[in-house]
Motif scaffolding. Structure first.
Motif, PDB file in Angstrom:
ATOM      1  N   ASP A  23     -33.400 -22.667  12.073  1.00  0.00           N
ATOM      2  CA  ASP A  23     -33.966 -22.259  13.384  1.00  0.00           C
ATOM      3  C   ASP A  23     -35.467 -22.501  13.451  1.00  0.00           C
ATOM      4  O   ASP A  23     -36.024 -22.756  14.507  1.00  0.00           O
ATOM      5  CB  ASP A  23     -33.596 -20.715  13.646  1.00  0.00           C
ATOM      6  CG  ASP A  23     -32.143 -20.303  13.894  1.00  0.00           C
ATOM      7  OD1 ASP A  23     -31.360 -21.318  14.176  1.00  0.00           O
ATOM      8  OD2 ASP A  23     -31.673 -19.085  13.545  1.00  0.00           O
ATOM      9  N   VAL A  24     -36.103 -22.124  12.330  1.00  0.00           N
ATOM     10  CA  VAL A  24     -37.449 -22.306  12.304  1.00  0.00           C
ATOM     11  C   VAL A  24     -38.064 -23.721  12.406  1.00  0.00           C
ATOM     12  O   VAL A  24     -38.970 -23.997  13.143  1.00  0.00           O
ATOM     13  CB  VAL A  24     -38.211 -21.417  10.983  1.00  0.00           C
ATOM     14  CG1 VAL A  24     -39.552 -22.136  10.471  1.00  0.00           C
ATOM     15  CG2 VAL A  24     -37.942 -20.103  10.870  1.00  0.00           C
ATOM     16  N   GLU A 158     -40.401 -22.492   2.282  1.00  0.00           N
ATOM     17  CA  GLU A 158     -40.370 -23.520   3.344  1.00  0.00           C
ATOM     18  C   GLU A 158     -40.492 -22.974   4.530  1.00  0.00           C
ATOM     19  O   GLU A 158     -41.090 -23.279   5.542  1.00  0.00           O
ATOM     20  CB  GLU A 158     -39.068 -24.511   2.937  1.00  0.00           C
ATOM     21  CG  GLU A 158     -39.212 -25.590   3.779  1.00  0.00           C
ATOM     22  CD  GLU A 158     -38.099 -26.725   3.578  1.00  0.00           C
ATOM     23  OE1 GLU A 158     -38.131 -27.763   4.580  1.00  0.00           O
ATOM     24  OE2 GLU A 158     -37.385 -26.451   3.049  1.00  0.00           O
ATOM     25  N   ILE A 159     -39.704 -21.986   4.718  1.00  0.00           N
ATOM     26  CA  ILE A 159     -39.794 -21.219   6.038  1.00  0.00           C
ATOM     27  C   ILE A 159     -41.375 -20.473   6.310  1.00  0.00           C
ATOM     28  O   ILE A 159     -41.871 -20.728   7.454  1.00  0.00           O
ATOM     29  CB  ILE A 159     -38.942 -19.885   6.023  1.00  0.00           C
ATOM     30  CG1 ILE A 159     -37.403 -20.353   6.146  1.00  0.00           C
ATOM     31  CG2 ILE A 159     -39.205 -18.745   7.383  1.00  0.00           C
ATOM     32  CD1 ILE A 159     -36.338 -19.219   5.846  1.00  0.00           C
ATOM     33  N   GLN A 160     -41.938 -19.944   5.194  1.00  0.00           N
ATOM     34  CA  GLN A 160     -43.169 -19.543   5.524  1.00  0.00           C
ATOM     35  C   GLN A 160     -44.268 -20.782   5.628  1.00  0.00           C
ATOM     36  O   GLN A 160     -45.269 -20.484   6.561  1.00  0.00           O
ATOM     37  CB  GLN A 160     -43.605 -19.077   3.988  1.00  0.00           C
ATOM     38  CG  GLN A 160     -43.200 -17.463   4.012  1.00  0.00           C
ATOM     39  CD  GLN A 160     -43.258 -16.794   2.603  1.00  0.00           C
ATOM     40  OE1 GLN A 160     -43.619 -17.602   1.698  1.00  0.00           O
ATOM     41  NE2 GLN A 160     -42.963 -15.586   2.323  1.00  0.00           N
ATOM     42  N   LYS A 161     -44.048 -22.050   5.218  1.00  0.00           N
ATOM     43  CA  LYS A 161     -44.737 -22.902   5.481  1.00  0.00           C
ATOM     44  C   LYS A 161     -44.835 -23.363   7.038  1.00  0.00           C
ATOM     45  O   LYS A 161     -45.744 -23.527   7.671  1.00  0.00           O
ATOM     46  CB  LYS A 161     -44.447 -24.372   4.661  1.00  0.00           C
ATOM     47  CG  LYS A 161     -45.177 -25.406   4.714  1.00  0.00           C
ATOM     48  CD  LYS A 161     -44.771 -26.787   4.205  1.00  0.00           C
ATOM     49  CE  LYS A 161     -43.348 -27.406   4.786  1.00  0.00           C
ATOM     50  NZ  LYS A 161     -42.633 -28.507   4.307  1.00  0.00           N
ATOM     51  N   TYR A 162     -43.483 -23.263   7.629  1.00  0.00           N
ATOM     52  CA  TYR A 162     -43.451 -23.819   8.994  1.00  0.00           C
ATOM     53  C   TYR A 162     -44.220 -22.561   9.941  1.00  0.00           C
ATOM     54  O   TYR A 162     -44.940 -23.054  10.860  1.00  0.00           O
ATOM     55  CB  TYR A 162     -42.053 -23.781   9.358  1.00  0.00           C
ATOM     56  CG  TYR A 162     -41.371 -25.205   9.125  1.00  0.00           C
ATOM     57  CD1 TYR A 162     -41.536 -26.254   9.788  1.00  0.00           C
ATOM     58  CD2 TYR A 162     -40.777 -25.328   8.021  1.00  0.00           C
ATOM     59  CE1 TYR A 162     -41.098 -27.571   9.432  1.00  0.00           C
ATOM     60  CE2 TYR A 162     -40.076 -26.753   7.654  1.00  0.00           C
ATOM     61  CZ  TYR A 162     -40.314 -27.795   8.460  1.00  0.00           C
ATOM     62  OH  TYR A 162     -39.767 -28.969   7.987  1.00  0.00           O
ATOM     63  N   GLU A 163     -43.753 -21.340   9.584  1.00  0.00           N
ATOM     64  CA  GLU A 163     -44.346 -20.262  10.232  1.00  0.00           C
ATOM     65  C   GLU A 163     -45.863 -20.182  10.373  1.00  0.00           C
ATOM     66  O   GLU A 163     -46.445 -19.532  11.104  1.00  0.00           O
ATOM     67  CB  GLU A 163     -43.599 -18.934   9.859  1.00  0.00           C
ATOM     68  CG  GLU A 163     -41.985 -19.002  10.153  1.00  0.00           C
ATOM     69  CD  GLU A 163     -41.496 -17.630   9.715  1.00  0.00           C
ATOM     70  OE1 GLU A 163     -40.531 -17.311  10.324  1.00  0.00           O
ATOM     71  OE2 GLU A 163     -42.086 -17.075   8.915  1.00  0.00           O
ATOM     72  N   SER A 164     -46.512 -20.443   9.159  1.00  0.00           N
ATOM     73  CA  SER A 164     -47.846 -20.511   8.901  1.00  0.00           C
ATOM     74  C   SER A 164     -48.640 -21.616   9.698  1.00  0.00           C
ATOM     75  O   SER A 164     -49.912 -21.709   9.600  1.00  0.00           O
ATOM     76  CB  SER A 164     -48.390 -20.313   7.524  1.00  0.00           C
ATOM     77  OG  SER A 164     -47.997 -21.369   6.807  1.00  0.00           O
ATOM     78  N   SER A 165     -47.935 -22.767  10.205  1.00  0.00           N
ATOM     79  CA  SER A 165     -48.650 -23.652  10.836  1.00  0.00           C
ATOM     80  C   SER A 165     -49.229 -23.178  11.991  1.00  0.00           C
ATOM     81  O   SER A 165     -48.930 -22.147  12.673  1.00  0.00           O
ATOM     82  CB  SER A 165     -47.815 -24.880  11.191  1.00  0.00           C
ATOM     83  OG  SER A 165     -47.014 -24.510  12.341  1.00  0.00           O
ATOM     84  N   MET A 166     -50.333 -24.037  12.465  1.00  0.00           N
ATOM     85  CA  MET A 166     -50.984 -23.708  13.837  1.00  0.00           C
ATOM     86  C   MET A 166     -50.161 -23.747  14.896  1.00  0.00           C
ATOM     87  O   MET A 166     -49.982 -22.809  15.655  1.00  0.00           O
ATOM     88  CB  MET A 166     -52.325 -24.685  14.042  1.00  0.00           C
ATOM     89  CG  MET A 166     -53.391 -23.863  13.032  1.00  0.00           C
ATOM     90  SD  MET A 166     -54.786 -25.291  13.472  1.00  0.00           S
ATOM     91  CE  MET A 166     -56.236 -24.769  12.274  1.00  0.00           C
TER      92      MET A 166
END
Length: 199
Positions: A23-24, A158-166
């Motif tokens: 989903d992310v 990996e989820i956190q990496k996507y969610e922390s993108s600008m």
């Protein structure tokens, strides 16, 4: 907690994280496109320069993509290979010619996921497919459970990496004014990234 109860919990966690990551990634893909367009629409040419990778960055990105595509399975885990074979026997397209269209679609997806799991040595994904196909998992031991726990940690990162993108943060803001303020901050960050570093 018994191994079987603990295993069920770890596998449930894996399934949740696997679905969440899917989903992310989908949201992130949409967010990247809309964020890029919002930056273009801002007309800030200086900040936009940071969006375009230079030739050496683009070459490096292409090399990384090629390496990922050429990776061969490197694991030598006998238990993994044994479970993979059990799964393939159950879902290989050639073995299920009498299945209806819906079953064939499900089996094809299982086969593709099992193959992917084998290529990247992902115990979690392999066990997810095995449980979907009702393959006997009674011989799962502590070592395999540890592999899934590690994979769960990777998925979370990996989820956190996507969610922390600008782009993701901008896209998930509640209202237009908050998005505009956040975009202005992002544009400033991009402009600063182009300034030469003082020695």
């Amino acid at each position: 907690m018994s191994i079987s109860a603990n295993f069920k919990k770890i596998l449930r966690d894996y399934n949740y994280l696997y679905e969440s990551l899917t989903d992310v990634k989908e949201i992130s893909s949409i967010a990247e496109g809309e964020f890029r367009q919002a930056m273009i629409d801002s007309g800030d040419k200086e900040a936009l320069q940071a969006l375009v990778p230079n030739e050496s960055q683009q070459t490096k990105l292409n090399e990384i993509k090629q390496e990922e595509q050429e990776k061969e399975p490197t694991h030598n885990d006998v238990d993994f290979k044994k479970l993979f074979r059990k799964i393939v026997i159950k879902c290989h397209p050639d073995k299920n010619r009498d299945a209806n269209e819906k079953q064939l679609e499900f089996l094809k997806e299982c086969y593709e996921n099992a193959t992917l799991a084998n290529n990247v040595y992902d115990w979690g994904l392999l066990l997810r497919v095995a449980s979907q196909l009702d393959v006997d998992l009674s011989d799962i031991d502590e070592k395999q459970m540890q592999n899934i726990k590690l994979k769960n940690e990777e998925l979370q990162k990996e989820i956190q990496k996507y969610e922390s993108s600008m782009a993701y943060q901008w896209y998930t803001k509640d209202d237009e004014k908050t998005r505009e303020r956040f975009l202005a901050i992002c544009l400033g960050v991009f402009k600063n990234s182009l300034k030469p570093k003082a020695n």
